[in-house]
Scaffold this active site. Structure first.
Site, PDB file in Angstrom:
ATOM      1  CD  GLN A   1      39.553  28.499  42.414  1.00  0.00           C
ATOM      2  OE1 GLN A   1      40.437  27.710  42.753  1.00  0.00           O
ATOM      3  NE2 GLN A   1      39.747  29.404  41.507  1.00  0.00           N
TER       4      GLN A   1
ATOM      5  CB  SER B   1      39.681  33.588  49.294  1.00  0.00           C
ATOM      6  OG  SER B   1      40.464  33.553  48.134  1.00  0.00           O
TER       7      SER B   1
ATOM      8  CG  ASN C   1      49.614  39.849  38.186  1.00  0.00           C
ATOM      9  OD1 ASN C   1      49.040  38.769  38.355  1.00  0.00           O
ATOM     10  ND2 ASN C   1      49.568  40.510  37.046  1.00  0.00           N
ATOM     11  CD  GLU C   2      50.584  43.247  43.608  1.00  0.00           C
ATOM     12  OE1 GLU C   2      49.716  42.361  43.707  1.00  0.00           O
ATOM     13  OE2 GLU C   2      50.382  44.308  42.978  1.00  0.00           O
TER      14      GLU C   2
ATOM     15  CD  GLU D   1      43.241  29.620  39.726  1.00  0.00           C
ATOM     16  OE1 GLU D   1      43.817  29.265  40.771  1.00  0.00           O
ATOM     17  OE2 GLU D   1      42.170  30.231  39.711  1.00  0.00           O
TER      18      GLU D   1
END
Ligand code: FAD
Length: 379
Positions: free
Chosen positions: A125, A128, A362-363, A245
């Site tokens: 994937q 980014s 997670n933020e 995901e």
């Protein structure tokens, strides 16, 4: 609430368990995040496919068994219980495929899915970029229409591409309308990593495996037939992929219930009862894995009644990623100084540490939960 399985589901479980017992390699394969290990994992994927266990929930025409989501969960439980090899096809099968089923044309589905299922064509994937991680809409890779050639020319750089150095193809977003608002004007492309103008450079992870790659695109050609969804509508398509995901397909509960069972065995072997705090941590890991299993049953019930994965999938991702870190920390605590010499638990711990980062940090998940689940103001 009836949590028992039907007779045919138990029969399916027994068939999967027997096949895995007879076929899972006795010695663990080398890491699939190395060139040697990847090749061996691809052979394993082919065996899974031949036994019609690679994609149990897919249509038979693509190598599946048309299994229900419940049966898929059962298979996953058995797969992890048997300590079967990591799935190097996972980015294709668990992330791209649900998006192809939703947005792909019949031609794309027929062409791409069978080769993905057998592991003949592997996918990575490409979201980014050096200046676009959490803020995915900041991507700069662009695609310019090449009408004469019937496709698009892509230029830019993708990074942190898991197993990119070994895969055949990559899915990802490029900007197709530079004047549009950030989340518009993006298109979802399926890129051939062997195409002219594509350079893939692998690089190592902290644990030493060459698990990542940079992908450089210089006027790389992608034909129109490899645009997924509508041109300039890529954001909506990409959100379906990230929903899978985070929500369900990437980390099924079987992975954690199996790890919790191994942790319990380790506790017994190490006579860990001496430390009541570690005992509590083992119990907590087991309960958390079980809670995640039950919560997933609730999600699957909702999905099978027609619901779509929503912002709640961020809660799921938070839960499993933090549970995984705690569970491995507990194992290292039980091993004490031996943890340094231990292979699997130490390697598992190092990978668990990346769980709060990949698939959206997670933020960011907490921001999503605050704003879209709890309805809190942005500031
Ligand atoms: C093991 C692993 C595998 C990966 N595989 C892939 C892959 O296959 N393909 C791919 O495209 N990418 C992949 N990634 C990259 C991953 O998606 C990014 O690392 C992630 O999205 C974070 O982006 P970043 O690293 O640029 O950090 P940044 O976005 O720069 O964030 C840095 C820090 O700031 C925090 N932060 C940023 N914005 C906010 C905000 N608005 N509010 C609160 N905190 C914020 C983040 O939480 C983080 O702690 C992988 C990463 C890992 C660790």
């Amino acid at each position: 609430m009836d949590l028992s399985y039907r007779e045919e589901e138990e029969a399916f479980r027994a068939e999967a368990r027997a096949w895995l017992a007879a076929n899972v390699p006795a010695e663990p394969l080398p890491s699939g995040d190395t060139a040697e290990g990847f090749a061996l994992h691809k052979e394993w994927e082919q065996r899974l496919f031949d036994a019609r266990f690679a994609v149990v929930s897919w249509p038979e025409a693509y190598g599946g068994r048309e299994a229900s989501l419940w049966e898929w969960l059962i298979f996953e439980e058995e797969y992890y219980r048997a300590h079967a090899p990591q799935r190097v096809t996972q980015n294709g099968i668990f992330l791209l495929a649900p998006t192809l089923f939703e947005f792909g044309t019949p031609e794309q589905q027929d062409r791409i899915l069978p080769r993905m299922a057998s592991g003949e064509e592997t996918w990575c994937q490409g979201w980014s970029e050096p200046d676009a991680g959490s803020d995915l809409a900041a991507i700069r890779s662009r695609a310019v229409r090449d009408g004469d050639a019937g496709g698009w020319r892509l230029t830019g750089q993708k990074t942190w591409t898991t197993r990119g150095a070994f895969c055949d193809r990559m899915f990802g977003l490029c900007r197709t309308d530079p004047d549009a608002e950030r989340h518009r004007g993006l298109t979802y492309f399926l890129v051939d990593l062997r195409a002219e103008g594509v350079t893939v450079r692998g690089f190592g992870r902290l644990d030493g495996d060459e698990g990542f790659a940079d992908v450089f695109l210089e006027d790389a050609f992608v034909p129109d037939r490899d645009v997924l969804g509508e041109v300039n509508e890529g954001w909506r398509v990409a959100m379906a992929t990230t929903g899978s995901e985070r929500g369900l397909t990437l980390r099924s509960p079987g992975r954690f219930t199996a790890a919790a069972a191994r942790l319990t065995d380790l506790y017994r072997e190490r006579g860990g009862a001496a430390d009541p705090l570690l005992r509590d941590d083992v119990v907590r890991a087991w309960m958390d894995a079980e809670a995640y299993r039950l919560q997933t049953l609730q999600t699957v019930t909702a999905l099978s009644e027609g619901a779509r994965p929503g912002a709640e999938s961020s809660l799921t991702k938070l839960f499993w990623s933090e549970l995984d870190v705690r569970l491995h920390e507990t194992a290292l605590g039980l091993l004490g100084p031996d943890a340094e010499a231990d292979g699997p638990w130490m390697k598992g711990y190092q990978f668990a540490l990346s769980g709060p980062i990949y698939a959206g940090t997670n933020e960011i998940q907490r921001n999503v939960v605050a704003e879209r689940v709890l309805g809190l103001p942005r500031r």
